[in-house]
Design a protein around this motif. Structure first.
Motif, PDB file in Angstrom:
ATOM      1  N   ALA A 133       0.855  -1.201   0.000  1.00 25.50           N
ATOM      2  CA  ALA A 133       0.000   0.000   0.000  1.00 25.50           C
ATOM      3  C   ALA A 133       0.884   1.241   0.000  1.00 25.50           C
ATOM      4  CB  ALA A 133      -0.907  -0.010   1.226  1.00 25.50           C
ATOM      5  N   GLY A 134       0.369   2.306  -0.565  1.00 26.38           N
ATOM      6  CA  GLY A 134       1.135   3.550  -0.628  1.00 26.38           C
ATOM      7  C   GLY A 134       1.645   3.828  -2.030  1.00 26.38           C
ATOM      8  N   THR A 135       1.811   2.766  -2.820  1.00 31.77           N
ATOM      9  CA  THR A 135       2.251   2.935  -4.207  1.00 31.77           C
ATOM     10  C   THR A 135       1.345   2.119  -5.121  1.00 31.77           C
ATOM     11  OG1 THR A 135       4.103   2.781  -5.763  1.00 31.77           O
ATOM     12  CG2 THR A 135       3.954   1.034  -4.101  1.00 31.77           C
ATOM     13  N   ASP A 136       1.014   2.678  -6.269  1.00 37.45           N
ATOM     14  CA  ASP A 136       0.133   1.955  -7.194  1.00 37.45           C
ATOM     15  C   ASP A 136       0.814   0.717  -7.763  1.00 37.45           C
ATOM     16  OD1 ASP A 136      -1.664   3.962  -6.727  1.00 37.45           O
ATOM     17  OD2 ASP A 136      -1.323   5.000  -8.628  1.00 37.45           O
ATOM     18  N   VAL A 137       2.124   0.801  -7.957  1.00 41.95           N
ATOM     19  CA  VAL A 137       2.856  -0.334  -8.526  1.00 41.95           C
ATOM     20  C   VAL A 137       4.166  -0.556  -7.787  1.00 41.95           C
ATOM     21  CG1 VAL A 137       2.024  -0.402 -10.898  1.00 41.95           C
ATOM     22  CG2 VAL A 137       3.743   1.276 -10.253  1.00 41.95           C
ATOM     23  N   THR A 138       4.625  -1.795  -7.821  1.00 46.24           N
ATOM     24  CA  THR A 138       5.929  -2.134  -7.247  1.00 46.24           C
ATOM     25  C   THR A 138       6.821  -2.670  -8.362  1.00 46.24           C
ATOM     26  OG1 THR A 138       5.185  -4.365  -6.726  1.00 46.24           O
ATOM     27  CG2 THR A 138       4.947  -2.708  -4.986  1.00 46.24           C
ATOM     28  N   ILE A 139       8.127  -2.569  -8.142  1.00 45.21           N
ATOM     29  CA  ILE A 139       9.085  -3.067  -9.130  1.00 45.21           C
ATOM     30  C   ILE A 139       8.984  -4.591  -9.224  1.00 45.21           C
ATOM     31  CG2 ILE A 139      11.552  -3.303  -9.641  1.00 45.21           C
ATOM     32  CD1 ILE A 139      11.950  -0.641  -8.106  1.00 45.21           C
ATOM     33  N   GLY A 140       8.851  -5.101 -10.407  1.00 40.95           N
ATOM     34  CA  GLY A 140       8.816  -6.549 -10.609  1.00 40.95           C
ATOM     35  C   GLY A 140       7.446  -7.083 -10.953  1.00 40.95           C
ATOM     36  N   PHE A 141       6.409  -6.312 -10.610  1.00 41.73           N
ATOM     37  CA  PHE A 141       5.041  -6.780 -10.831  1.00 41.73           C
ATOM     38  C   PHE A 141       4.749  -6.961 -12.316  1.00 41.73           C
ATOM     39  CE2 PHE A 141       0.464  -5.573 -11.390  1.00 41.73           C
ATOM     40  CZ  PHE A 141      -0.068  -6.759 -10.914  1.00 41.73           C
ATOM     41  N   ASP A 142       5.064  -5.957 -13.106  1.00 40.79           N
ATOM     42  CA  ASP A 142       4.760  -6.028 -14.536  1.00 40.79           C
ATOM     43  C   ASP A 142       5.498  -7.205 -15.196  1.00 40.79           C
ATOM     44  OD1 ASP A 142       3.523  -4.748 -16.960  1.00 40.79           O
ATOM     45  OD2 ASP A 142       5.614  -4.587 -17.557  1.00 40.79           O
ATOM     46  N   THR A 143       6.735  -7.408 -14.798  1.00 36.89           N
ATOM     47  CA  THR A 143       7.498  -8.534 -15.365  1.00 36.89           C
ATOM     48  C   THR A 143       6.872  -9.872 -14.982  1.00 36.89           C
ATOM     49  OG1 THR A 143       9.508  -7.211 -15.162  1.00 36.89           O
ATOM     50  CG2 THR A 143       9.796  -9.554 -15.562  1.00 36.89           C
ATOM     51  N   LEU A 298       6.781   5.005   5.120  1.00 36.19           N
ATOM     52  CA  LEU A 298       6.883   3.550   5.010  1.00 36.19           C
ATOM     53  C   LEU A 298       5.718   2.851   5.707  1.00 36.19           C
ATOM     54  CD1 LEU A 298      10.676   3.190   5.854  1.00 36.19           C
ATOM     55  CD2 LEU A 298       9.612   2.468   3.707  1.00 36.19           C
ATOM     56  N   SER A 299       5.257   3.430   6.801  1.00 39.04           N
ATOM     57  CA  SER A 299       4.243   2.767   7.627  1.00 39.04           C
ATOM     58  C   SER A 299       2.920   2.559   6.893  1.00 39.04           C
ATOM     59  CB  SER A 299       4.015   3.567   8.908  1.00 39.04           C
ATOM     60  OG  SER A 299       3.734   4.920   8.567  1.00 39.04           O
ATOM     61  N   VAL A 300       2.714   3.321   5.813  1.00 41.14           N
ATOM     62  CA  VAL A 300       1.494   3.110   5.027  1.00 41.14           C
ATOM     63  C   VAL A 300       1.412   1.664   4.545  1.00 41.14           C
ATOM     64  CG1 VAL A 300       0.296   3.748   2.882  1.00 41.14           C
ATOM     65  CG2 VAL A 300       1.360   5.515   4.280  1.00 41.14           C
ATOM     66  N   ALA A 301       2.588   1.070   4.309  1.00 38.83           N
ATOM     67  CA  ALA A 301       2.632  -0.288   3.767  1.00 38.83           C
ATOM     68  C   ALA A 301       1.892  -1.285   4.631  1.00 38.83           C
ATOM     69  CB  ALA A 301       4.085  -0.727   3.557  1.00 38.83           C
ATOM     70  N   TRP A 302       1.955  -1.118   5.948  1.00 39.91           N
ATOM     71  CA  TRP A 302       1.252  -2.090   6.802  1.00 39.91           C
ATOM     72  C   TRP A 302       0.023  -1.506   7.498  1.00 39.91           C
ATOM     73  CZ3 TRP A 302       6.337  -0.627   7.384  1.00 39.91           C
ATOM     74  CH2 TRP A 302       6.661   0.199   8.471  1.00 39.91           C
ATOM     75  N   GLU A 303      -0.099  -0.196   7.446  1.00 43.76           N
ATOM     76  CA  GLU A 303      -1.265   0.400   8.105  1.00 43.76           C
ATOM     77  C   GLU A 303      -2.465   0.459   7.172  1.00 43.76           C
ATOM     78  OE1 GLU A 303       0.166   4.093   9.604  1.00 43.76           O
ATOM     79  OE2 GLU A 303       1.239   3.150  11.267  1.00 43.76           O
ATOM     80  N   GLU A 304      -2.187   0.453   5.864  1.00 42.29           N
ATOM     81  CA  GLU A 304      -3.314   0.485   4.934  1.00 42.29           C
ATOM     82  C   GLU A 304      -3.363  -0.805   4.130  1.00 42.29           C
ATOM     83  OE1 GLU A 304      -3.341   4.068   2.622  1.00 42.29           O
ATOM     84  OE2 GLU A 304      -3.022   5.325   4.405  1.00 42.29           O
ATOM     85  N   LYS A 305      -4.523  -1.047   3.584  1.00 47.97           N
ATOM     86  CA  LYS A 305      -4.693  -2.236   2.732  1.00 47.97           C
ATOM     87  C   LYS A 305      -4.927  -1.737   1.313  1.00 47.97           C
ATOM     88  CE  LYS A 305      -5.825  -6.506   1.504  1.00 47.97           C
ATOM     89  NZ  LYS A 305      -4.754  -7.455   1.258  1.00 47.97           N
ATOM     90  N   LYS A 306      -4.150  -2.259   0.382  1.00 43.57           N
ATOM     91  CA  LYS A 306      -4.275  -1.811  -0.997  1.00 43.57           C
ATOM     92  C   LYS A 306      -5.406  -2.573  -1.663  1.00 43.57           C
ATOM     93  CE  LYS A 306      -1.021  -1.423  -4.846  1.00 43.57           C
ATOM     94  NZ  LYS A 306       0.424  -1.646  -5.081  1.00 43.57           N
ATOM     95  N   PRO A 307      -6.436  -1.886  -2.123  1.00 37.24           N
ATOM     96  CA  PRO A 307      -7.597  -2.614  -2.653  1.00 37.24           C
ATOM     97  C   PRO A 307      -7.372  -3.102  -4.087  1.00 37.24           C
ATOM     98  CG  PRO A 307      -7.984  -0.262  -2.775  1.00 37.24           C
ATOM     99  CD  PRO A 307      -6.609  -0.429  -2.188  1.00 37.24           C
ATOM    100  N   LEU A 308      -7.895  -4.250  -4.351  1.00 40.74           N
ATOM    101  CA  LEU A 308      -7.918  -4.798  -5.701  1.00 40.74           C
ATOM    102  C   LEU A 308      -9.016  -4.060  -6.460  1.00 40.74           C
ATOM    103  CD1 LEU A 308      -6.373  -7.182  -6.912  1.00 40.74           C
ATOM    104  CD2 LEU A 308      -8.308  -8.632  -6.368  1.00 40.74           C
ATOM    105  N   SER A 309      -8.802  -3.804  -7.732  1.00 42.02           N
ATOM    106  CA  SER A 309      -9.808  -3.106  -8.506  1.00 42.02           C
ATOM    107  C   SER A 309     -10.986  -4.029  -8.810  1.00 42.02           C
ATOM    108  CB  SER A 309      -9.205  -2.595  -9.811  1.00 42.02           C
ATOM    109  OG  SER A 309     -10.228  -2.298 -10.723  1.00 42.02           O
ATOM    110  N   ALA A 310     -12.137  -3.695  -8.243  1.00 45.20           N
ATOM    111  CA  ALA A 310     -13.323  -4.513  -8.492  1.00 45.20           C
ATOM    112  C   ALA A 310     -13.730  -4.434  -9.963  1.00 45.20           C
ATOM    113  CB  ALA A 310     -14.466  -4.050  -7.593  1.00 45.20           C
ATOM    114  N   ASP A 311     -13.449  -3.291 -10.572  1.00 39.96           N
ATOM    115  CA  ASP A 311     -13.760  -3.101 -11.989  1.00 39.96           C
ATOM    116  C   ASP A 311     -13.098  -4.154 -12.859  1.00 39.96           C
ATOM    117  OD1 ASP A 311     -15.096  -0.898 -11.293  1.00 39.96           O
ATOM    118  OD2 ASP A 311     -13.882   0.529 -12.442  1.00 39.96           O
ATOM    119  N   LEU A 312     -11.811  -4.389 -12.590  1.00 35.43           N
ATOM    120  CA  LEU A 312     -11.080  -5.347 -13.415  1.00 35.43           C
ATOM    121  C   LEU A 312     -11.688  -6.736 -13.302  1.00 35.43           C
ATOM    122  CD1 LEU A 312      -7.274  -4.496 -13.203  1.00 35.43           C
ATOM    123  CD2 LEU A 312      -8.973  -3.831 -14.889  1.00 35.43           C
TER     124      LEU A 312
END
Lengths: 321, 321, 321, 321
Positions: A133-143, A298-312
């Protein structure tokens, strides 16, 4: 405190593009007049003082390589408070004024501990799961998505030749980003992700309808965090008598040269991390938010939950008719 | 009997290049003035009369596609004598004067049954396992080796980043051709094949020596016919305490576009099969022997055992120091 | 003279698999108790004494890399008799008892000069052109064919979407091996190779017939040694008014990871070269003849002409109907 | 007017992912209860009434294919006012209530003409150049970048083996998106784009410095709209005596299976286009703006200029030290 000398380490699972981030951070730092030290094998190597100087030349020819030249390892010692104090001592012995850490949530928690003790740290999110959470994408995901997609496309050949039902298990212990992207991009009939309760009855109905509409083969993507492909096959057999073939993609999803997207993302994040340290920031991560670079805590990473796009997910459902 | 109209079917597991063989046989037959009928879903489709005319245009654009456009299926009915008599009736109803069958040993045994009843048949060896005696290579083998190699190269990235031992399970129930080629081409430390008794002690010694010589990661390839990668991991742990990561490549090895080698081999074999039928041959397969095309009897496939090259295995052993 | 210490160099154009050959020769030599020296930048580096010791570890992790870690260069100095005498002096100063040279015909002629002066040399044929007589295949050829094939397959997408005629120029100054394999494997309509006089009229007839039979797009492969793709396009326009799109594949054909075939071939040839030196052979090359390893004299490379398979060309012609 | 029956066409240069967009639009429309007609060969096919019904099954198995199953063509007739009136007549004869057009700026201008005459149209931006203002990304761009990147990585092997300077010409007549992404992702030393005046002196200085710092090989990416790679090579030779090898990637950049990103983007845009028509929108395009779907007017495509990110270019410059 003036910034003169920084360290870089990679920790946790490796991800394609980590080397591109190491290269970018190193060259950007050198461009800004800093010295750069590579710390090998993550926190464990930090505790052991396993380091190597990084130069413009020593990070040449690595931008396209999978894995991480700094290697990575688990460190039980660093989990404990004493280990973290010791790590701080090592950082001072190494004469470092800042540390860039590339990894996922676990890495960021380690970075947070050092930050709390007053050491300047910046995290770079590198994980194929995209579950930070905190970033829309992480390095390695697209690959990883493209690697899994290539594999699924090969399975399609066999599935359509044999009129078969295939279940493909992809990585993702707590998150379904990888599974849902692969499902949508491959035109799979169904996807099971950890964020949404599994509905085996509905899945069986969908398979039944697909057959009735003339589909001779079907493809189901399941994230490892939901259940194993093997277990899902058993449940499909029990529930509706379907025979399914099972494939577990496994560690190949972590490897390979980074895609253009990941190489560029890693380059941007590596440079951004150095800039953040230069500006006196600490306890933050480099992030992409709505296509802009950002540096949330950095704390956003564990304090928030990154939602999956329901649209997709609903789109995939609609397109697999 | 003059040859006017021939059938083509694919049976058994699919292999990359089957479509290129269908295209070549079809176009070669049409070039020679014959009509061509595609029989779908192997012997089962033959029994059901599930056929489609094949033309130069209908086999256009398929040379690079994985799987088989004619599909393939198991047929229990055809295993029985009555089924074979019925199949012969169907062939006559379809007004066919010859049949080309693409597949492995099982397919060739079925072809042999028809041949024994007097029907002209020619087999084309298509299987990723390369385990058909009588021909040095089978269609799909080169592609499968390269697909597995690509996957292993990706695993290397992670193995070297984490200093890990990886076990990769590849296809090969009765034969180690695929496993040994992948092991040699990937620079693996060890390979286990069905043709040679496994020596876990020696494997552990080798791993021990590799570590002593400074290798931080190792790679073992195991053919599925020896034991599962999971079982091997357990045995390594029991014998010498090694922790190994396990990957099962699975069905992706069957898919994908054929390599140049397979596309050319399939083209040559497809044309050769038509020529063989034209020359009045039957009960034979198309084969490559020492780089020359040949047409040995189908029965060689089960009467002889194709030996694994001991040279290659000892070479791999020597090169993994 | 007992063999204790050998050198390895790569010369001429690079080819995928050269690194696998360096690795195999090095490890095989070390296995046999020899010391190994890598000579950088071919004959030029030899004259300059630009060397590096090779160990089992230093050739680790290179089996899958394209290019050559020893690099390669042109050397005008070595073309002259004085240069060759000087090279011999260097070899003695370096205390070498034998030299393995990886390259094509030019490299072999250089090796021959040293052999004639009494120095033990063995050549390994590494060139993407496959134009070395004496061996059925050279290292890098299979990879280059597959690289070109991948590119041509991508062009097919566009050709068929736009109903276009495409001309693809591939490497091959004096030989059409690459062009004819790519043409056959891609299902091209026509191929022009240096070994056979070009017949533009016949090509135009064939294109005309293809259109009449409903083919909406066509693909022509031309080896660079025949004429440029651009010139061919002009001639097609002049002769029959055809508009063609032109693509020159260029240097990408030299790069990339070696295919399984090339990695294995390079491994076998590297080991074979060391064995040949151990057995006291000199002035020979490692070769594959009818699937067996052989060591014919280097001079075969320029004294004989390696014929293109007429069968493959007529097969391609027949299959492109 | 109620929407009952819509048409889909592709026009202009093909781009990977167009088929995924056709599939998504078709299935989404059918899901919504609409009939779907495919119009072949763009506006030319529309004028000729060259159409085919599209069903859920007929768009099955195309999501991963390059090119466009509907083909594309130039139409001089449609450029003229009479042609546009005629096209409108055809649309009415075909009983269509809406039209989805996939292509670039030229396609959108054609769509605009129909919109101005009152016919409901929605454009989907599909072009590898990414040069359509109004949307952050276009379908095919990500795939083309990765295709070009793969090619450049192969060239790196040869460049580093021969200590050479390579110039690679990529597509991009008016825009440098592709060139700059490829340059950054491949770690190129320099990039020339149409948006920024070329400074050959500065380029030569940079090459000179790179050599001084120990770089033995260099890579320059040039967008075709700036100058040809051949011309650039001549200028480098004239200005500073540099010898460069030249490669023109050409049409391979248009082909290949779409990446995951493009397959997903195309799926989202295909569905979005149908929704837009359902909501009564017309004269708009589907777009991604800051990661959100949007439907700006088609006219934005030619009224605004999409800026290249200056950040990315300066980042590339910094990282190539």
């Amino acid at each position: 405190m003036e910034l003169k000398r920084i360290g870089i380490l990679t920790s946790g699972g490796d991800a394609p593009g980590m080397n591109a981030a190491i290269r970018a951070a190193t060259r950007c730092a050198i461009y800004e007049g800093l010295e750069v030290i590579g710390i090998r094998r993550g926190f464990e190597g930090l505790l052991e003082g396993d380091v190597v100087p990084l130069t413009s030349r020593s990070v040449g020819g690595i931008i396209h390589r999978g894995g991480t030249i700094l290697r990575t390892a688990r460190s039980e010692r660093f989990q404990k408070p004493e280990g973290q104090v010791e790590a701080l001592d090592r950082l001072k012995e190494l004469d470092l004024d800042g540390l860039i850490l590339i990894g996922g949530e676990g890495t960021f928690k380690g970075a947070w501990a050092l930050y709390k003790k007053g050491f300047p740290v910046v995290g770079i999110p590198g994980t194929i799961d995209n579950d930070v959470a905190g970033t829309d994408v992480t390095i390695g995901f697209d690959t990883a998505v493209n690697t899994a997609l290539d594999a699924v496309r090969k399975l399609r050949d066999t599935a359509s030749s044999h009129d078969r039902l295939f279940i493909v298990e992809v990585m993702g212990r707590n998150s379904g980003f990888l599974a849902s992207m692969v499902a949508l991009a491959s035109g799979a009939e169904y996807v099971l992700v950890p964020e949404i309760p599994s509905d085996i009855e509905r899945l069986c109905d969908k398979l039944y309808n697909a057959r009735r509409q003339g589909k001779t083969h079907s493809l189901i993507i399941v994230a490892e965090g939901v259940m194993s492909a093997q277990d899902l096959a058993l449940r499909l057999k029990d529930t509706a008598g379907y025979e399914a073939r099972v494939t577990v993609l496994g560690h190949i999803q972590r490897g390979g040269s980074p895609t253009a997207f990941d190489a560029v993302l890693a380059s941007r994040m590596g440079a951004c991390a150095v800039e953040a340290l230069m500006e006196g920031k600490s306890g933050v991560m480099t992030a992409v938010q709505k296509d802009e670079m950002a540096t949330p805590p950095l704390s956003v990473a564990w304090e928030e939950k990154k939602p999956l796009s329901a649209d997709l997910l609903s789109l995939m459902d609609m397109l697999s008719i």
